[in-house]
Motif scaffolding. Structure first.
Motif, mmCIF file in Angstrom:
data_model
loop_
_atom_site.group_PDB
_atom_site.id
_atom_site.type_symbol
_atom_site.label_atom_id
_atom_site.label_comp_id
_atom_site.label_asym_id
_atom_site.label_seq_id
_atom_site.Cartn_x
_atom_site.Cartn_y
_atom_site.Cartn_z
ATOM 1 N N SER A 147 -11.001 -1.678 1.250
ATOM 2 C CA SER A 147 -10.210 -0.852 2.148
ATOM 3 C C SER A 147 -10.445 -1.241 3.604
ATOM 4 O O SER A 147 -11.574 -1.542 4.013
ATOM 5 C CB SER A 147 -10.573 0.622 1.948
ATOM 6 O OG SER A 147 -9.922 1.415 2.926
ATOM 7 N N LYS A 157 0.832 -1.203 0.000
ATOM 8 C CA LYS A 157 0.000 0.000 0.000
ATOM 9 C C LYS A 157 0.870 1.257 0.000
ATOM 10 O O LYS A 157 1.881 1.326 0.683
ATOM 11 C CB LYS A 157 -0.921 0.009 1.224
ATOM 12 C CG LYS A 157 -1.905 -1.157 1.275
ATOM 13 C CD LYS A 157 -2.779 -1.061 2.509
ATOM 14 C CE LYS A 157 -3.757 -2.226 2.572
ATOM 15 N NZ LYS A 157 -3.064 -3.527 2.745
ATOM 16 N N TRP A 193 -9.525 0.943 5.984
ATOM 17 C CA TRP A 193 -9.330 2.219 6.672
ATOM 18 C C TRP A 193 -10.292 2.366 7.846
ATOM 19 O O TRP A 193 -9.905 2.780 8.945
ATOM 20 C CB TRP A 193 -9.526 3.363 5.682
ATOM 21 C CG TRP A 193 -9.124 4.705 6.242
ATOM 22 C CD1 TRP A 193 -7.901 5.286 6.164
ATOM 23 C CD2 TRP A 193 -9.948 5.625 6.969
ATOM 24 N NE1 TRP A 193 -7.901 6.506 6.794
ATOM 25 C CE2 TRP A 193 -9.153 6.744 7.307
ATOM 26 C CE3 TRP A 193 -11.290 5.613 7.377
ATOM 27 C CZ2 TRP A 193 -9.641 7.829 8.017
ATOM 28 C CZ3 TRP A 193 -11.772 6.695 8.086
ATOM 29 C CH2 TRP A 193 -10.973 7.793 8.400
ATOM 30 N N THR A 241 0.786 4.635 1.299
ATOM 31 C CA THR A 241 0.090 5.486 2.265
ATOM 32 C C THR A 241 1.119 6.267 3.076
ATOM 33 O O THR A 241 2.286 5.884 3.173
ATOM 34 C CB THR A 241 -0.758 4.634 3.234
ATOM 35 O OG1 THR A 241 0.099 3.684 3.883
ATOM 36 C CG2 THR A 241 -1.868 3.906 2.512
#
Length: 540
Positions: A528, A201, A530, A203
């Motif tokens: 996701s 990922k 998140w 990020t």
């Protein structure tokens, strides 16, 4: 502690299943991936650590044994296993065999048949120092007194772990990483590995997949210390195996400054430094830096195994300004020495400067041909992967490509990854699965491309067959269970195409319809995590 756990397997107070299920406190090495204890019986002829060593193997060792029992040969065994798993350069036998059999290589002086200085013959260490000064672009000439010669970088890892760490202490390393380091550091030196887990990922401060950052190093170090683990060193692989990443100068300085803050030794493995095969990529050696943050704790290793395509010649060299470390490692060279005639051949190989200051044969003949061959082989394999719609990291160093096979896993587990690896092996092609490198995400594989064209073609045909069969199986399963959403969160060749290259835009971006884009966004939202990671409680 690990060894006492193994003792319990032989009927002295424990059983295998309990041992496997019980966590080994304060130790970061995952025994499930390293050992193959099925059907294990404790040998009465071996010590606890002898029994431990006998089962210390993962898929890498299993595949390696299978390959040697059934090697592909174009004439004698055309249905044998093609080895895309072992990191060897098989493209330059013609160049190296010719060079190593020339007249200057065949000296046999009495000193070569006698015990040498355990650090290595002085004539060789002087040549290594000059060679590294030139190719590492050192700001000042490197010194022979700081050079130690051993029989391979595996021995160097073992020796350094032994002299820098006490049993039970630890070394920091980012995953995925070359799994042989585990064997060298843990099995031989009884030193733990603390993993800095990287993922695909992009990020936060990460600008590329599997990027190592100081923040990740700090977190892993603090977590280990919180568990009572004493960390003594950091291992850096540059170029990185299996990713192929090359660290920038600023990244290297950040890592070294981090180590200095925490008084950690840094072991830098630069064994692929001359295997950067594209002019667009630039390798920076730690030895080429103007100022090392902590020179007494910085130790650099290199060898001829990879860059000169001679993995059968065991030769590695350590450069360290710390004479305490140099002398301690040299004392272990009694067990890991390089024989005199080989030391002469290596010195002659590195000395080959011709009429100019720069190494003539190395630069004008060998490296030019080797880089061209590596680039052609890399292009062939990556073009095949693009045709299959398989994402991969597009790098320009080493002999390997880091491939994303996650879309071929239905449930996205390491058990399924291992089944896919075995399926490749059953179809007579050996790859390396991500778990062998302690990758945190199931489904990544490493393929070695530094091989002859006919083996690359046949090997890729066998890989294509497995993937096409697996794709059909997954489609059939989805038809039978249309309401299932097992594919959520796993890669496909559309949403992961960014991993092919940081320079390449997704090919479908300009032609996709609005509906396709909405569908892609919905898939990414479903996959996701998140919301799971960022709850109100965590923010509070």
């Amino acid at each position: 502690q690990a060894l006492s756990e193994i003792e319990g397997m032989g009927g002295r107070g424990g059983n295998l299943q309990e041992t496997r299920a019980r966590p080994l406190a304060n130790r970061r090495v995952d025994m499930h991936s390293l050992c193959n204890p099925s059907g294990f019986q404790r040998s009465p002829y071996l010590s606890a650590r002898g029994n431990f060593a006998s089962i210390f193997q993962g898929s890498t060792e299993e595949g390696y044994k299978a390959y040697h029992a059934d090697k592909y040969d174009e004439d004698k065994n055309p249905n044998g296993i093609i080895n895309f798993g072992t990191s060897e350069n098989k493209l330059c036998f013609d160049l190296m065999s010719k060079r190593l059999t020339q007249a200057d290589m065949n000296l046999m002086d009495p000193p070569l048949l006698q015990y040498p200085d355990w650090k290595g013959h002085l004539f060789l260490r002087e040549e290594v120092a000059r060679f590294l000064t030139y190719y590492c672009k050192a700001p000042a000439p490197l010194k022979a007194e700081n050079v130690i010669v051993l029989n391979g970088c595996g021995s160097l890892f073992s020796a350094l772990a032994t002299v820098l760490c006490d049993p039970g202490e630890a070394v920091l390393i980012a995953t995925p990483f070359y799994g042989g380091i585990t064997q060298s550091v843990f099995l031989y030196g009884n030193v733990k590995l603390v993993y800095v887990y990287l993922d695909s990922k992009i990020t936060g401060t990460s600008t590329r997949p599997f990027q190592l950052t100081v923040e990740k190093l700090e977190k892993a170090l603090q977590d280990a210390r919180a568990e009572g683990v004493t960390v003594r060193a950091l291992i850096l692989l540059n170029p990185q195996n299996p990713l192929g990443d090359i660290y920038s100068l600023s990244e290297l300085r950040d890592y070294l400054e981090f180590a200095k803050r925490h008084e950690l030794h840094v072991i830098v493995d630069e064994i692929y430094m001359l295997s950067v095969f594209d002019e667009s990529a630039t390798f920076h050696s730690v030895l080429g830096m103007d100022r090392l943050p902590d020179p007494q704790r910085t130790h650099v290793m290199w060898g001829i195994t990879k860059d000169f395509a001679v993995s059968g010649i065991r030769f590695g060299t350590l450069y360290t300004e710390n004479q305490d470390v140099a002398n301690a490692v040299a004392s272990l060279c009694y067990f890991h020495g390089v024989c005199g005639p080989v030391q002469h051949k290596v010195a002659q190989l590195l000395r080959d400067r011709g009429e100019s200051v720069a190494p003539y044969w190395i630069n004008q003949v060998y490296l030019r041909a080797n880089h061209a061959r590596l680039k052609a082989a890399h292009t062939y394999v990556t073009d095949e992967l693009k045709t299959l719609g398989v994402p991969f990291l597009n790098r320009n160093a080493g002999f390997f490509v880091w491939i994303d096979f996650r879309k071929y896993l239905k449930t996205g587990t390491f058990e399924e990854e291992l089944l896919l690896w075995k399926r490749f092996l059953d179809n007579k092609v050996l790859l390396s699965c991500g778990k062998a490198f302690e990758c945190s995400e199931p489904g990544w594989f490493r393929i070695i491309f530094a091989d002859k064209t006919h083996r690359l073609q046949l090997g890729m045909q066998r890989i294509r067959k497995v993937l096409e069969e697996r794709e059909q199986e997954i489609l059939a399963e989805e038809k039978e269970q249309p309401c299932q959403s097992d594919q959520d969160g796993k890669a496909d060749s559309t949403d992961e195409v960014i991993f092919v290259s940081r320079h390449q835009e997704p090919a479908c971006a300009s032609s996709s319809s609005l509906g396709d884009l909405i569908g892609l966004l919905q898939q990414q939202m479903r996959s996701s995590d998140w919301l799971q990671k960022n709850t109100a409680e965590q923010f509070a």
